[in-house]
Motif scaffolding. Structure first.
Motif, short mmCIF file in Angstrom:
data_model
loop_
_atom_site.label_atom_id
_atom_site.label_comp_id
_atom_site.label_asym_id
_atom_site.label_seq_id
_atom_site.Cartn_x
_atom_site.Cartn_y
_atom_site.Cartn_z
N ALA A 1 -4.60 -4.88 -4.70
CA ALA A 1 -5.13 -3.57 -4.35
C ALA A 1 -6.15 -3.06 -5.36
O ALA A 1 -6.85 -2.08 -5.09
CB ALA A 1 -3.99 -2.56 -4.23
N ASP A 2 -6.25 -3.71 -6.52
CA ASP A 2 -7.12 -3.20 -7.59
C ASP A 2 -8.57 -3.01 -7.16
O ASP A 2 -9.21 -2.02 -7.53
CB ASP A 2 -7.03 -4.12 -8.81
N PRO A 3 -9.14 -3.94 -6.38
CA PRO A 3 -10.55 -3.75 -6.00
C PRO A 3 -10.80 -2.49 -5.16
O PRO A 3 -11.96 -2.05 -5.06
CB PRO A 3 -10.86 -5.01 -5.18
N MET B 1 -6.77 -2.77 4.00
CA MET B 1 -6.54 -3.46 2.73
C MET B 1 -5.75 -4.75 2.91
O MET B 1 -5.98 -5.74 2.21
CB MET B 1 -5.80 -2.52 1.77
N ALA B 2 -4.80 -4.72 3.85
CA ALA B 2 -3.92 -5.87 4.03
C ALA B 2 -4.51 -6.94 4.93
O ALA B 2 -4.05 -8.09 4.91
CB ALA B 2 -2.58 -5.40 4.62
N ALA B 3 -5.52 -6.60 5.69
CA ALA B 3 -6.05 -7.54 6.69
C ALA B 3 -6.75 -8.72 6.03
O ALA B 3 -7.51 -8.57 5.07
CB ALA B 3 -7.02 -6.81 7.61
N PHE C 1 0.61 -8.19 13.47
CA PHE C 1 0.16 -7.88 12.11
C PHE C 1 0.67 -6.51 11.69
O PHE C 1 1.20 -6.33 10.58
CB PHE C 1 -1.36 -7.96 12.07
N LEU C 2 0.53 -5.53 12.58
CA LEU C 2 0.97 -4.17 12.26
C LEU C 2 2.48 -4.10 12.10
O LEU C 2 3.00 -3.47 11.17
CB LEU C 2 0.50 -3.21 13.36
N LEU C 3 3.20 -4.77 12.99
CA LEU C 3 4.67 -4.75 12.92
C LEU C 3 5.16 -5.46 11.65
O LEU C 3 6.12 -5.00 11.01
CB LEU C 3 5.25 -5.42 14.16
N ASP C 4 4.51 -6.56 11.28
CA ASP C 4 4.92 -7.29 10.08
C ASP C 4 4.72 -6.45 8.81
O ASP C 4 5.48 -6.59 7.84
CB ASP C 4 4.15 -8.60 9.95
N LEU C 5 3.71 -5.58 8.81
CA LEU C 5 3.49 -4.72 7.65
C LEU C 5 4.54 -3.62 7.54
O LEU C 5 4.71 -3.01 6.47
CB LEU C 5 2.10 -4.08 7.73
#
Length: 740
Positions: A251-253, A199-201, A175-179
């Protein structure tokens, strides 16, 4: 690295200048029952002994992988290197001066297996140098409201209010590498990773358990260092908002809460007082204003919780770039907080009154002498609480007279120690007018223990602490975990005394680790070997024969120096074996040189215990333990630091460890003596007798153990330690530890 059902975890530990803490760090991580664990230690070109310690761990545990960097790259880049090396399903970035709580690694792995999140967040506690441990003030966020096993940040935005560090999270590696996220250089290097991953999780999980201990060191924490590097925070937050822009509407929330967290953190940096130089405050504030106006969300309302009534005003001042207005609001906020702390301030005031009374009791003569100029050529020497002429200070004194004849060295001794002073050695009696005049005006101070609390160190005075032994047992602040050994010790006073040191002598790498951890003060570590051991390194056969004759050792006999240590759980000295019976079994060709610990008085014990006349020689009051060691043929001890010095003689050492487990529990130890002894180990009286009767301490196996022990603990003892001490302190020369 893992099977279909087992989660594998890679713990990434960047390491730099933490040799006093790295062992505890790694020991806390390496759960023996977790085969799917790997520890990746990145030696960030550490200038101390960290690299050797890491290699030692890797040699005995295949789960530890070490990467030695050829240049220092900083914490963020070292983490990236570790991430590239990792093979686990999850990664945990761990700071090398901190440690995990017992069972924490297993609890984290179990939670990861249960929930399979993108990010797992767990709680931490701060451990302060004075022994206080305090759980995070936001620990309620793990429980209020009750959290589902897995959720998203939009479902639980309060996660953004948790500590935004890398070390309280386990992150799915792919997950971290893909980001494509990487840690940055500079200060606050983890912010641009820790916020975006939340935020991305798509799957977040919490573990309501203190898993990590965040050590609050008295000195050495990078982010508590005042300087321009704190301006790095602005670039880190720029990266976060850039990441959010890339997320688009998703990301707005989070924008409003993320913005408030940003301003909160920047206010912390500018208001702590130990981070941004006062001269840079206005410039830092101007950058805050730019950040505010660049990222403030549309329709944003500044937070104004009841316990922070001035926060909204501060927001307005930052937005307007009104530094003077902010200063006024901050001053009002400070006064408000002071009133709320009124009771604490009152208590502090009472303490101040007591301190003033104590100062009023100070000897007027001593105070008057401190007003006079410092004598640049006057040096004070003392040893063992002013008992007499001994140990490292005596060795340094003799070398001062040789290499720095312009220095006038004066010893401090108590009245009972005057008769032990060698002829021609100048001294003053502790507590006399001459004593107060000397300590008030001397430039240099050398001691193997601390000078009394009443001594006031003047600007320009220079202290060298030599200590008086290699610390097998826990010392300094390390003793706080062992109340039997610490007894009623005042650790705050201990550290106040230790803060007076300018130089601290280390005899070996183990000592350096222990001193840095036990006495976290601002001094220069002198890794030069032990001055008192110079004699042991250079002693010859003629000197040995002369000393044996002086001590009354019969010709042809085996002289065993018996030097037991002090045991905190004993009220008075009690031999750990029947000395009379052992000597009878060893026969007339053995003599015991008994040197009791200086805490004990054993007058008339030989007669009372019925020890064989002439076969047990009490050398407890002999002025030089070095003389006794040179005269002997072998050392018998338990856990006394004399074993480290004696190893320089390359003569047999026998360890009598009948209460090793009790000693470890009550006093604490810095390494496992039983795993790497300097020779034969006996745990019963029968084994002790058999060792000397069979002459096994003189055998090849014992000799090999002794050689390994000497190589590890006597690497700098080459006969020139006292010279190095004098050249550094009295002659101002740069010295380095000798090659090993």
């Amino acid at each position: 690295m893992s099977s279909e059902n087992d989660i594998s975890l890679s713990v990434i530990v960047p390491v730099h200048k933490v040799q006093g803490y790295i062992r505890q760090c790694l020991d806390s991580i390496l759960d023996p029952d977790l085969p799917n664990l790997e520890v990746i230690a990145v030696d960030d070109h550490s200038p101390d002994g960290c690299g050797e310690i890491l290699d030692e761990f890797a040699e005995r545990d295949s789960r530890v992988r070490v990467r030695h960097l050829e240049e220092n790259v900083g914490l963020g880049h070292a983490r990236n290197i570790g991430l590239d090396m990792a093979t686990g399903d999850y990664v945990w970035f761990f700071d090398s001066d901190d440690y995990a709580t017992e069972g924490a690694v297993r609890a984290i792995v179990e939670r990861l297996e249960e929930t399979r999140p993108d990010v797992l967040v767990f709680d931490y506690a701060r451990a302060y140098w004075n022994g206080r441990v305090k759980r995070s003030i936001i620990n309620h966020l793990f429980r209020e409201p009750p959290a589902p096993d897995v959720f998203t940040l939009e479902e639980r935005p309060s996660v953004l209010e948790m500590m935004m560090t890398a070390w309280n999270k386990a992150i799915r590696r792919e997950f971290l590498l893909d980001l494509g996220l990487r840690f940055s250089g500079g200060f606050y290097e983890d912010l641009n990773v820790t916020y975006p991953i939340l935020m991305a999780a798509e799957r977040l999980s919490l573990l309501d358990r203190v898993c990590y201990i965040y050590r609050q060191r008295r000195r050495g924490a990078i982010t508590r260092t005042t300087g321009a590097k704190h301006f790095d925070a602005f670039a880190q937050y720029d990266r976060i908002f850039e990441f959010m822009d890339g997320m688009g509407p998703k990301a707005d929330p989070f924008r409003s809460l993320m913005f408030d967290r940003t301003i909160w953190h920047l206010l912390v940096i500018i208001e702590r007082g130990d981070r941004v130089h006062e001269a840079d405050n206005e410039r830092f504030f101007a950058e805050m204003s730019k950040t505010y106006n660049r990222y403030e969300p549309e329709g944003h309302v500044p937070p104004a919780p009841e316990d922070k009534p001035f926060l909204a005003d501060k927001h307005r001042m930052i937005k307007a770039n009104d530094y003077r207005g902010y200063q006024r609001v901050h001053a009002q906020d400070t006064k408000h907080k002071a009133r709320r702390r009124g009771r604490k301030i009152t208590r502090a005031g009472r303490r101040g009154v007591r301190m003033s009374k104590d100062l009023a009791k100070e000897r007027p003569y001593y105070r008057m002498q401190r007003q006079r100029p410092i004598d640049e050529n006057l040096a004070v020497f003392a040893a063992y609480w002013c008992r007499g002429y001994a140990c490292n200070p005596a060795a340094i004194y003799e070398k001062v007279r040789e290499l720095a004849p312009h220095i006038r060295p004066v010893w401090v001794v108590k009245r009972g120690g005057r008769k032990t002073m060698p002829e021609g050695v100048e001294y003053v009696v502790f507590g006399s007018a001459e004593y107060y005049r000397t300590i008030a005006r001397a430039k240099y101070f050398v001691n193997n223990v601390n000078f009394p609390d009443e001594y006031v160190k003047r600007p320009g005075q220079v202290h060298m602490m030599t200590q008086h032994g290699t610390p097998l047992k826990k010392m300094g602040l390390d003793q706080m975990d062992f109340p039997v050994g610490a007894k009623d010790m005042d650790f705050k006073a201990l550290i106040a005394r230790s803060d007076r040191w300018d130089y601290l002598v280390s005899s070996n790498p183990l000592s350096t680790e222990a001193w840095e951890r036990g006495f976290p003060c601002k001094y220069e570590m002198l890794e030069i070997g032990y001055p008192r051991n110079d004699r042991l390194v250079t002693a010859g056969e003629d000197e040995r024969e002369r000393l044996r004759a002086e001590l009354g050792v019969p010709a042809g006999s085996t002289a065993i120096l018996y030097a037991p240590t002090h045991r905190d759980y004993q009220r008075r000295y009690t031999p750990m074996f029947d000395i009379g019976r052992v000597m009878e079994q060893l026969g007339e060709n053995h003599v015991l040189l008994l040197r009791a610990h200086y805490y004990y008085k054993i007058a008339n014990m030989a007669a009372d215990m019925g020890w064989p006349e002439g076969r047990v020689i009490d050398v407890s009051k002999h002025p030089s333990v070095e003389d006794v060691a040179i005269a002997s043929d072998a050392l018998l001890t338990d856990y006394s630091s004399i074993m480290f010095d004696y190893a320089n003689l390359e003569k047999p050492i026998v360890i009598y460890a009948n209460d090793w487990e009790t000693y470890k529990l009550t006093r604490g130890v810095n390494f496992d003596l039983m795993a790497t002894p300097p020779g034969v180990v006996a745990s019963t009286e029968a084994e002790l007798v058999d060792a000397f009767v069979s002459r096994s301490p003189w055998g090849d196996a014992a000799a090999k153990d002794l050689a390994n022990f000497k190589a590890r603990f006597c690497p700098w003892d080459d006969g020139h330690a006292a010279e190095r001490a004098v050249r550094r302190m009295f002659l101002g020369e740069k010295v380095s530890n000798p090659p090993q």
